[in-house]
Design a protein around this motif. Sequence first.
Motif, PDB file in Angstrom:
ATOM      1  N   ARG A 411      37.591  37.205  24.815  1.00 48.38           N
ATOM      2  CA  ARG A 411      36.296  37.632  25.363  1.00 48.38           C
ATOM      3  C   ARG A 411      36.487  38.249  26.752  1.00 48.38           C
ATOM      4  O   ARG A 411      35.920  39.280  27.070  1.00 48.38           O
ATOM      5  CB  ARG A 411      35.339  36.437  25.425  1.00 48.38           C
ATOM      6  N   ASN A 412      37.349  37.618  27.560  1.00 48.36           N
ATOM      7  CA  ASN A 412      37.626  38.175  28.897  1.00 48.36           C
ATOM      8  C   ASN A 412      38.316  39.522  28.798  1.00 48.36           C
ATOM      9  O   ASN A 412      38.023  40.440  29.556  1.00 48.36           O
ATOM     10  CB  ASN A 412      38.504  37.215  29.709  1.00 48.36           C
ATOM     11  N   LEU A 413      39.251  39.634  27.845  1.00 50.26           N
ATOM     12  CA  LEU A 413      39.948  40.910  27.664  1.00 50.26           C
ATOM     13  C   LEU A 413      38.936  42.003  27.304  1.00 50.26           C
ATOM     14  O   LEU A 413      38.991  43.114  27.832  1.00 50.26           O
ATOM     15  CB  LEU A 413      41.020  40.777  26.580  1.00 50.26           C
ATOM     16  N   LEU A 414      37.983  41.655  26.429  1.00 48.41           N
ATOM     17  CA  LEU A 414      36.983  42.653  26.026  1.00 48.41           C
ATOM     18  C   LEU A 414      36.102  43.054  27.211  1.00 48.41           C
ATOM     19  O   LEU A 414      35.735  44.215  27.363  1.00 48.41           O
ATOM     20  CB  LEU A 414      36.141  42.134  24.858  1.00 48.41           C
ATOM     21  N   LEU A 415      35.768  42.076  28.070  1.00 54.31           N
ATOM     22  CA  LEU A 415      34.981  42.407  29.267  1.00 54.31           C
ATOM     23  C   LEU A 415      35.733  43.411  30.147  1.00 54.31           C
ATOM     24  O   LEU A 415      35.135  44.225  30.834  1.00 54.31           O
ATOM     25  CB  LEU A 415      34.683  41.149  30.084  1.00 54.31           C
ATOM     26  N   ASN A 416      37.067  43.344  30.093  1.00 54.75           N
ATOM     27  CA  ASN A 416      37.870  44.290  30.876  1.00 54.75           C
ATOM     28  C   ASN A 416      37.984  45.653  30.202  1.00 54.75           C
ATOM     29  O   ASN A 416      38.599  46.561  30.741  1.00 54.75           O
ATOM     30  CB  ASN A 416      39.253  43.712  31.162  1.00 54.75           C
ATOM     31  N   HIS A 417      37.385  45.794  29.024  1.00 49.59           N
ATOM     32  CA  HIS A 417      37.289  47.112  28.379  1.00 49.59           C
ATOM     33  C   HIS A 417      35.970  47.795  28.751  1.00 49.59           C
ATOM     34  O   HIS A 417      35.686  48.878  28.275  1.00 49.59           O
ATOM     35  CB  HIS A 417      37.374  46.980  26.844  1.00 49.59           C
ATOM     36  N   ILE A 418      35.162  47.106  29.562  1.00 48.45           N
ATOM     37  CA  ILE A 418      33.886  47.707  29.994  1.00 48.45           C
ATOM     38  C   ILE A 418      33.976  47.959  31.497  1.00 48.45           C
ATOM     39  O   ILE A 418      34.126  47.028  32.285  1.00 48.45           O
ATOM     40  CB  ILE A 418      32.687  46.789  29.666  1.00 48.45           C
ATOM     41  N   VAL A 419      33.919  49.236  31.865  1.00 48.47           N
ATOM     42  CA  VAL A 419      34.087  49.620  33.270  1.00 48.47           C
ATOM     43  C   VAL A 419      32.716  49.811  33.902  1.00 48.47           C
ATOM     44  O   VAL A 419      31.819  50.384  33.283  1.00 48.47           O
ATOM     45  CB  VAL A 419      34.901  50.932  33.350  1.00 48.47           C
ATOM     46  N   LYS A 420      32.570  49.319  35.143  1.00 48.17           N
ATOM     47  CA  LYS A 420      31.297  49.499  35.860  1.00 48.17           C
ATOM     48  C   LYS A 420      31.179  50.965  36.238  1.00 48.17           C
ATOM     49  O   LYS A 420      32.087  51.483  36.906  1.00 48.17           O
ATOM     50  CB  LYS A 420      31.305  48.672  37.157  1.00 48.17           C
ATOM     51  N   ASP A 421      30.108  51.627  35.799  1.00 48.07           N
ATOM     52  CA  ASP A 421      29.870  53.030  36.136  1.00 48.07           C
ATOM     53  C   ASP A 421      29.992  53.905  34.910  1.00 48.07           C
ATOM     54  O   ASP A 421      30.876  53.699  34.088  1.00 48.07           O
ATOM     55  CB  ASP A 421      30.868  53.564  37.176  1.00 48.07           C
ATOM     56  N   GLN A 422      29.109  54.868  34.840  1.00 44.22           N
ATOM     57  CA  GLN A 422      29.167  55.811  33.716  1.00 44.22           C
ATOM     58  C   GLN A 422      30.066  56.970  34.134  1.00 44.22           C
ATOM     59  O   GLN A 422      29.701  57.807  34.954  1.00 44.22           O
ATOM     60  CB  GLN A 422      27.763  56.320  33.357  1.00 44.22           C
TER      61      GLN A 422
END
Length: 649
Positions: A411-422
Amino acid sequence: GGSGKAVSPYQQVLQHSRLRGRQHGPNVCAVQKLIGTNRKYFTNCKQWYQRKICGKATVISYECCPGYEKVPGEKGCPAALPLSNIYETLGVVGSATTQLYSDRSNLRPEIEGPGSFTIFAPSNEAWASLSAETLDSLVSNVNIELLNALRYHMVDKRVLTDDLKHGTTLNSMYQNLPIQIHHYPNGIVTVNCARLLKADHHATNGVVHVIDKVIATTTNTIQQIIETEDSLETLRAAVAASDLNSLLESEGQYTLLAPTNEAFEKIPRETLNRILGDPEALRDLLNHHILKSAMCAEAIIAGLTMETLEGTTLDVGCSGEELTLNGKPIIANKDILATNGVVHFVNELLIPDSAKTLFELAQESEVSKSTDLFRQAGLSSHLTGSERVTLLAPVNDVFKDGLPVIDSNMRNLLLNHIVKDQLSSKYLYHGQKLQTLGDKELRVFVYRNNLCIENACIAAHDKRGRFGTLFSVDKMLTPPTGSVMDVLKADHRFSTLVAAIQSAGLTENLNRPGTFTVFAPTNEAFRALPQGELNKLMGNAKELANLLKFHVADEILVSGAVSALVRLKSMQGDKLEVSMKNNVIHINKEPVAESDLMATNGVVYAVNSVLQPQASRPQERGDEPADPALEIFKQASALSKVKGKNLSL
């Protein structure tokens, strides 16, 4: 002719047809006829070779070019049609019904008499295809209706195809009401979206053009059509909510692909409500249904890419009788003419990327398995909400053996696949740092043919949604956990290497900030060295350091960036050759055992052999070697002196 003025598209296709018909005699034109129908076309070269109109096969037939006729016993069509008045000419060019109706409605004296007129005469089939009630209302009582209808098909001057300019209007002889002209690049000319079948027939008192429909007056703008059509109720509300009324009432030439109520009903309620409640997404959605020019269905005989007001493109094409959008026959009702363009009803909504959530973008592309993974991990809200993010989504191929198990690490790894900012990949730069929702910092690496974020390289064009952008990447991201030394120490395969680094005094270097690529020999690699060599090496810090430096380059090269051969300069001075074969990275032609172990200051590859610098490869030495190990050291130290390298990295 040689007047030097540009030839109109219609004249160009006519000339091409003449050229193709020439061997059959003078003034013979080759026509493409749609098999099983009566539809005929003069075509351009490309169409001619494809032998298709709207994807359906055509046969070539040869007939007299407009304005000429056969002479018994002679080849081709040597004679010009006799020049007579418009009334007589209607009979000669295959518009006998128009001739009959002009007689009935007392138009005949006018078109037999002196004057200069143009008539767009519906073909016999055009009259026959009108509904019984329409025909009835026109013809039953020999009334003014029929006369008015016919006069709407007329202009009180001579107008030839070269004068029929795209996007212009002509004033008809019925209350001066306008007739809309379109003259398309493919040579098709339309009047109120009816196609000219046979054009430019000269008469003593004017010109006759035969068209494929009976045309009717139009006084409504596109906006008024939306307001009066019951099947466009939802669209009406959407247009009002996004302030597009004024555009659709304005002067201009647009094509509205008008989604019917049914089209809106096909969309999941939730999606529809989201878009209707978001003015920006709604405007994008509607602008995606408006083409920048008026496109009559008759003019489409092959696929075209057309630009929308949103700046996106749609593929407009046809399949037999049906118009298609992006390859799908979803047009329900075509060619409803407005004063400022044309409306086609569509029974499916065309949602542009800019109105979609990340989840929707991912669902319909090659990363749909990733969305399942994020959903199972309970992270869907990030893909459907309104926070500005960029999703690094591994392509489906990464999961061909099934999805990984979801635990807290995953789950943490997946959160690191989401970058803040478009983000947009074309603005990313080398060395840029991206923050993830898992509070990690990811590095951007820009290579000649690839753009990578840590070990994951971009595999397809970005898709930019309403709040989020989708980057498809070629593998799961593995964010760094520590320095190169930390990575090596944490992996039991590298215990000999760690000892070697320590005895060579290089630990500190591999711990400091940097950009290292390390080809890390495993314990197995050291075991494979000739007997005694390892002990010798371990006893000579300087030579050991030199050999180890040959395994390190001072730039980060991740595996996804290697397409051709890449040469890296090692810190010992010699070059390392990195290549890709059968999806495996090779270093100096040896396959690596594992790629892309990411570190905060570099990347580690596990290799199952110790790499030897060029100079020390015995087979390349011509003189008789003394003690080989000693020789290696001499060579290496000579080399490092020459290169002016000292011990520190």
